[in-house]
Write an enzyme that holds these catalytic residues in place. Sequence first.
Site, PDB file in Angstrom:
ATOM      1  N   SER A  64      88.136  -3.741 127.569  1.00 25.82           N
ATOM      2  CA  SER A  64      87.368  -3.063 128.299  1.00 25.82           C
ATOM      3  C   SER A  64      87.089  -3.509 129.992  1.00 25.82           C
ATOM      4  O   SER A  64      87.582  -4.655 130.108  1.00 25.82           O
ATOM      5  CB  SER A  64      85.770  -3.202 127.727  1.00 25.82           C
ATOM      6  OG  SER A  64      85.933  -2.697 126.280  1.00 25.82           O
TER       7      SER A  64
HETATM    8  N1  SAH Z   1      85.792  -5.477 122.829  1.00 21.81           N
HETATM    9  C1  SAH Z   1      87.303  -5.160 123.167  1.00 21.81           C
HETATM   10  C2  SAH Z   1      87.286  -3.693 123.096  1.00 21.81           C
HETATM   11  C3  SAH Z   1      88.659  -3.011 122.687  1.00 21.81           C
HETATM   12  S1  SAH Z   1      88.821  -1.311 122.514  1.00 21.81           S
HETATM   13  C4  SAH Z   1      88.062  -5.699 124.249  1.00 21.81           C
HETATM   14  O1  SAH Z   1      87.135  -6.000 125.206  1.00 21.81           O
HETATM   15  O2  SAH Z   1      89.041  -6.043 124.391  1.00 21.81           O
HETATM   16  C5  SAH Z   1      87.921  -0.988 120.930  1.00 21.81           C
HETATM   17  C6  SAH Z   1      88.597  -1.478 119.682  1.00 21.81           C
HETATM   18  O3  SAH Z   1      87.757  -0.986 118.777  1.00 21.81           O
HETATM   19  C7  SAH Z   1      90.067  -1.230 119.406  1.00 21.81           C
HETATM   20  O4  SAH Z   1      90.550  -2.392 119.207  1.00 21.81           O
HETATM   21  C8  SAH Z   1      89.940  -0.382 118.213  1.00 21.81           C
HETATM   22  O5  SAH Z   1      91.075  -0.606 117.390  1.00 21.81           O
HETATM   23  C9  SAH Z   1      88.592  -0.856 117.418  1.00 21.81           C
HETATM   24  N2  SAH Z   1      88.046   0.006 116.595  1.00 21.81           N
HETATM   25  C10 SAH Z   1      88.059   1.289 116.700  1.00 21.81           C
HETATM   26  N3  SAH Z   1      87.374   1.786 115.509  1.00 21.81           N
HETATM   27  C11 SAH Z   1      86.980   0.937 114.791  1.00 21.81           C
HETATM   28  C12 SAH Z   1      86.413   0.600 113.552  1.00 21.81           C
HETATM   29  N4  SAH Z   1      86.081   1.690 112.614  1.00 21.81           N
HETATM   30  N5  SAH Z   1      86.057  -0.695 113.018  1.00 21.81           N
HETATM   31  C13 SAH Z   1      86.714  -1.624 113.757  1.00 21.81           C
HETATM   32  N6  SAH Z   1      87.385  -1.523 114.994  1.00 21.81           N
HETATM   33  C14 SAH Z   1      87.408  -0.521 115.313  1.00 21.81           C
END
Ligand code: SAH
Length: 215
Positions: A64
């Site tokens: 993010s």
């Molecule tokens: N906080 C992270 C954001 C990554 S993007 C950072 O700063 O790097 C969001 C993430 O949510 C992705 O890695 C995606 O695979 C995950 N995601 C999407 N749906 C999900 C679910 N149902 N359960 C767990 N993770 C999920």
Amino acid sequence: MIDSYRHKGLRKQLAEEIARKGIKDSRVIEAIGTVPRHFFLDTAFAEHAYENKAFPIGSGQTISHPYTVAFQSELLHVEKGHKVLEIGTGSGYQTTILCELGAKVYSIERQKELFDKTKRILTKMNYTTVKLYYGDGYKGIPGWAPYDSIIVTCGAPFVPEDLLGQLKIGGRLVIPIGEEKQIMTLIERISENEFSKKTFGDFKFVPMLERKARD
Ligand code: SAH
């Protein structure tokens, strides 16, 4: 992994930029100034780690924007010792910001490769109190509930019922809701059956998908 004076300088500038953009909680700004974001990026992007941008982290996902991480962190009102559940571990960057704020973090990721990679990085960085889970965030983690707060870092089409049930009374759920773009939403649990809702403008996240990516 090397954290040079140059990295530290760039990070200080990023923290100042976040503050200029309107983040007021000094602990959040300090956390952004502390965590080496370049450790979470592949070498191809590491050079740009301290720009307020999202970057690919593998498995079609992105880390993010620092401003978004700060915005959600501020809304959570984390206090030392709080139990915080994070949905979407991704790179682990947001996870470590929560740790720096003093939270005991439980975090779920549905992509196995990302889960494995991030687990290695966080261990290497010595964030040893974090509990990482490979699973489906729609279900939360009932075993450690209730939580002082829950943060969802992917775009949710609706508010998952299980997450509401795992909030303490007085607890806060920060969740971006929507399909194309998302409205940052704060839900507070007022009593067993009452919740209040506030919204905070548009953001853009990768989608929250159901079930683990593969079993
Ligand atoms: N906080 C992270 C954001 C990554 S993007 C950072 O700063 O790097 C969001 C993430 O949510 C992705 O890695 C995606 O695979 C995950 N995601 C999407 N749906 C999900 C679910 N149902 N359960 C767990 N993770 C999920």
